[in-house]
Design a protein around this motif. Structure first.
Motif, mmCIF file in Angstrom:
data_model
loop_
_atom_site.group_PDB
_atom_site.id
_atom_site.type_symbol
_atom_site.label_atom_id
_atom_site.label_comp_id
_atom_site.label_asym_id
_atom_site.label_seq_id
_atom_site.Cartn_x
_atom_site.Cartn_y
_atom_site.Cartn_z
ATOM 1 N N LYS A 3 0.853 -1.191 0.000
ATOM 2 C CA LYS A 3 0.000 0.000 0.000
ATOM 3 C C LYS A 3 0.893 1.246 0.000
ATOM 4 O O LYS A 3 1.743 1.406 0.875
ATOM 5 N N LEU A 4 0.733 2.075 -1.015
ATOM 6 C CA LEU A 4 1.544 3.289 -1.062
ATOM 7 C C LEU A 4 0.869 4.361 -0.234
ATOM 8 O O LEU A 4 -0.351 4.391 -0.125
ATOM 9 N N ASP A 5 1.675 5.237 0.349
ATOM 10 C CA ASP A 5 1.101 6.356 1.105
ATOM 11 C C ASP A 5 0.212 7.188 0.207
ATOM 12 O O ASP A 5 0.562 7.447 -0.936
ATOM 13 N N VAL A 6 -0.936 7.615 0.723
ATOM 14 C CA VAL A 6 -1.739 8.561 -0.051
ATOM 15 C C VAL A 6 -0.975 9.873 -0.074
ATOM 16 O O VAL A 6 -0.267 10.194 0.872
ATOM 17 N N ILE A 7 -1.117 10.604 -1.172
ATOM 18 C CA ILE A 7 -0.394 11.881 -1.249
ATOM 19 C C ILE A 7 -0.935 12.804 -0.166
ATOM 20 O O ILE A 7 -2.140 12.989 -0.031
ATOM 21 N N LYS A 8 0.005 13.364 0.632
ATOM 22 C CA LYS A 8 -0.437 14.246 1.718
ATOM 23 C C LYS A 8 -0.761 15.612 1.118
ATOM 24 O O LYS A 8 0.084 16.214 0.466
ATOM 25 N N LEU A 9 -1.972 16.091 1.369
ATOM 26 C CA LEU A 9 -2.380 17.361 0.761
ATOM 27 C C LEU A 9 -1.552 18.532 1.249
ATOM 28 O O LEU A 9 -1.323 19.498 0.545
ATOM 29 N N GLU A 10 -1.058 18.398 2.514
ATOM 30 C CA GLU A 10 -0.322 19.532 3.070
ATOM 31 C C GLU A 10 1.110 19.621 2.553
ATOM 32 O O GLU A 10 1.801 20.596 2.779
ATOM 33 N N HIS A 15 9.704 17.617 -4.697
ATOM 34 C CA HIS A 15 10.776 16.696 -4.300
ATOM 35 C C HIS A 15 11.052 16.678 -2.801
ATOM 36 O O HIS A 15 11.937 15.953 -2.347
ATOM 37 N N ILE A 16 10.354 17.508 -2.045
ATOM 38 C CA ILE A 16 10.580 17.558 -0.596
ATOM 39 C C ILE A 16 9.242 17.352 0.104
ATOM 40 O O ILE A 16 8.288 18.089 -0.155
ATOM 41 N N GLY A 17 9.205 16.336 0.980
ATOM 42 C CA GLY A 17 7.927 15.986 1.603
ATOM 43 C C GLY A 17 7.654 16.671 2.926
ATOM 44 O O GLY A 17 6.951 16.101 3.758
ATOM 45 N N ALA A 18 8.194 17.862 3.149
ATOM 46 C CA ALA A 18 7.979 18.541 4.435
ATOM 47 C C ALA A 18 6.695 19.355 4.417
ATOM 48 O O ALA A 18 6.254 19.822 3.367
ATOM 49 N N LYS A 19 6.135 19.535 5.614
ATOM 50 C CA LYS A 19 4.975 20.414 5.753
ATOM 51 C C LYS A 19 5.456 21.831 6.059
ATOM 52 O O LYS A 19 6.613 22.023 6.460
ATOM 53 N N GLY A 21 6.567 25.045 7.744
ATOM 54 C CA GLY A 21 7.131 25.290 9.067
ATOM 55 C C GLY A 21 8.099 24.217 9.556
ATOM 56 O O GLY A 21 8.737 24.391 10.595
ATOM 57 N N GLU A 22 8.238 23.124 8.821
ATOM 58 C CA GLU A 22 9.125 22.048 9.303
ATOM 59 C C GLU A 22 10.603 22.288 8.976
ATOM 60 O O GLU A 22 11.468 21.596 9.488
ATOM 61 N N ILE A 23 10.865 23.235 8.068
ATOM 62 C CA ILE A 23 12.274 23.476 7.682
ATOM 63 C C ILE A 23 12.712 24.843 8.223
ATOM 64 O O ILE A 23 11.985 25.833 8.092
ATOM 65 N N ALA A 24 13.912 24.882 8.833
ATOM 66 C CA ALA A 24 14.414 26.127 9.425
ATOM 67 C C ALA A 24 14.879 27.102 8.343
ATOM 68 O O ALA A 24 15.115 26.708 7.201
ATOM 69 N N GLU A 25 15.046 28.373 8.731
ATOM 70 C CA GLU A 25 15.518 29.394 7.769
ATOM 71 C C GLU A 25 16.974 29.170 7.373
ATOM 72 O O GLU A 25 17.412 29.605 6.316
ATOM 73 N N ILE A 48 13.856 16.176 14.065
ATOM 74 C CA ILE A 48 12.812 15.466 13.319
ATOM 75 C C ILE A 48 13.334 15.221 11.902
ATOM 76 O O ILE A 48 14.134 16.013 11.387
ATOM 77 N N CYS A 49 12.899 14.125 11.295
ATOM 78 C CA CYS A 49 13.207 13.889 9.879
ATOM 79 C C CYS A 49 11.994 14.378 9.093
ATOM 80 O O CYS A 49 10.898 13.880 9.299
ATOM 81 N N TYR A 50 12.170 15.371 8.219
ATOM 82 C CA TYR A 50 11.009 15.920 7.503
ATOM 83 C C TYR A 50 10.912 15.397 6.073
ATOM 84 O O TYR A 50 9.933 15.636 5.387
ATOM 85 N N ASN A 51 11.952 14.727 5.605
ATOM 86 C CA ASN A 51 11.902 14.256 4.211
ATOM 87 C C ASN A 51 12.614 12.934 4.004
ATOM 88 O O ASN A 51 13.735 12.741 4.479
ATOM 89 N N ASN A 52 11.927 12.025 3.289
ATOM 90 C CA ASN A 52 12.649 10.853 2.783
ATOM 91 C C ASN A 52 12.269 10.543 1.333
ATOM 92 O O ASN A 52 12.534 9.456 0.838
ATOM 93 N N VAL A 53 11.686 11.517 0.643
ATOM 94 C CA VAL A 53 11.370 11.331 -0.773
ATOM 95 C C VAL A 53 12.674 11.044 -1.532
ATOM 96 O O VAL A 53 13.651 11.784 -1.389
ATOM 97 N N ARG A 54 12.680 9.965 -2.325
ATOM 98 C CA ARG A 54 13.873 9.524 -3.077
ATOM 99 C C ARG A 54 15.083 9.241 -2.182
ATOM 100 O O ARG A 54 16.233 9.295 -2.643
ATOM 101 N N GLY A 55 14.845 9.028 -0.892
ATOM 102 C CA GLY A 55 15.961 8.779 0.030
ATOM 103 C C GLY A 55 16.804 10.012 0.298
ATOM 104 O O GLY A 55 17.871 9.911 0.904
ATOM 105 N N MET A 56 16.326 11.184 -0.140
ATOM 106 C CA MET A 56 17.118 12.413 0.025
ATOM 107 C C MET A 56 16.747 13.041 1.370
ATOM 108 O O MET A 56 15.972 13.989 1.452
ATOM 109 N N LEU A 57 17.353 12.462 2.420
ATOM 110 C CA LEU A 57 16.921 12.766 3.787
ATOM 111 C C LEU A 57 17.117 14.230 4.171
ATOM 112 O O LEU A 57 18.120 14.854 3.809
ATOM 113 N N GLY A 58 16.152 14.751 4.932
ATOM 114 C CA GLY A 58 16.241 16.110 5.473
ATOM 115 C C GLY A 58 15.797 16.111 6.924
ATOM 116 O O GLY A 58 14.848 15.405 7.291
#
Ligand code: HPA
Length: 248
Positions: A3-10, A15-19, A21-25, A48-58
């Motif tokens: 089962k693939l994750d449903v696309i998160k609307l937020e 290429h970056i799966g963060a919501k 406010g999750e990434i600093a300036e 917190i880990c905010y991204n793992n799209v394509r394994g490109m961790l953030g």
């Protein structure tokens, strides 16, 4: 069936799966996503880990109480160009510091030397297409550069300041490839800074590359993994303390 994750609307960018406010300036940008994970685990708190799209961790965390993110970019200008555009346009990132390795092209440059990159020449077709074959002066942000310079002095870490060459082609076997660049005092070759120093200007953001010499292209010297750990730590501390003291 998996089962693939449903696309998160937020989710806000391709290429970056963060919501929001999750990434600093302020963000550190190593090429290797596992390096981002290692730094987050060993140098940051409340991560917190905010991204793992394509394994490109953030990751986002704090360093001495100040909020900071660290995002893998992959290798080359095509890859880093995608991440930095989305970080600036979708997430409002303002201070972008590349932390990576380079191959020295000056024969007396030693492995482990930390370089604060003042400007980047290069051979990228990306830049040539973008500026229709004209040249753009790809330079570091002066305040960020100065702040990193003072941070290195405080930490007792030796740096040199100068220009580098950003290439699209790691494996180029042409003879005498570096002669002209050596003659013009270019210090080293890597694959990302020129586009970082270009796109950040468009978005009114600050950029700096802090690099460690991992090999010498002219003498054939290269680093052991132990040396790499130590000198990478120096580079990370210069980048973190330089960028974050600018925010204070
Ligand atoms: N070429 C391009 N990029 C690099 C090198 C190199 O020799 N060493 C580290 N990054």
């Amino acid at each position: 069936m998996i089962k693939l994750d449903v696309i998160k609307l937020e989710v806000m960018s391709i290429h970056i799966g963060a919501k929001a406010g999750e990434i600093a300036e302020t963000i550190l940008l190593p090429g290797d996503p596992l390096r981002a994970k290692h730094v987050a685990e060993t140098m940051l708190e409340d991560v917190i880990c905010y991204n793992n799209v394509r394994g490109m961790l953030g990751f986002t965390g704090t360093y001495n109480g100040q909020r900071v993110s660290i995002q893998g970019t992959g290798m080359g200008m095509a890859s880093i160009g995608i991440y930095i555009n989305e970080l600036m346009s979708e997430y409002g990132v303002k201070n972008l510091i590349r932390v990576g390795t380079c191959g020295a092209i000056q024969k007396d440059l030693k492995i482990g030397q930390v370089i604060l990159v003042t400007g980047a020449s290069g051979d990228s077709n990306m830049n040539q297409l973008y500026f229709r074959s004209l040249d753009f002066a790809a330079t570091a942000d002066f305040d960020l550069l100065l702040s990193a310079y003072h941070a290195a002095k405080r930490l007792g870490i030796n740096t040199i300041q100068g220009t580098i060459f950003s290439t699209d082609n790691f494996y180029d076997f042409s003879p005498n490839r570096w002669d002209k660049w050596i003659e013009h005092n270019v210090l080293a070759v890597e694959m990302e800074t020129q586009i970082l120093y270009t796109f950040t200007k468009k978005f009114n953001a600050r950029a700096l590359s802090v690099l460690t010499v991992s090999d010498n292209v002219i003498t054939g010297e290269s680093s052991s993994s132990f040396d790499r750990e130590q000198t990478y730590d120096d580079m990370m501390r210069v980048a973190l303390e330089g960028a974050l003291s600018l925010e204070k």
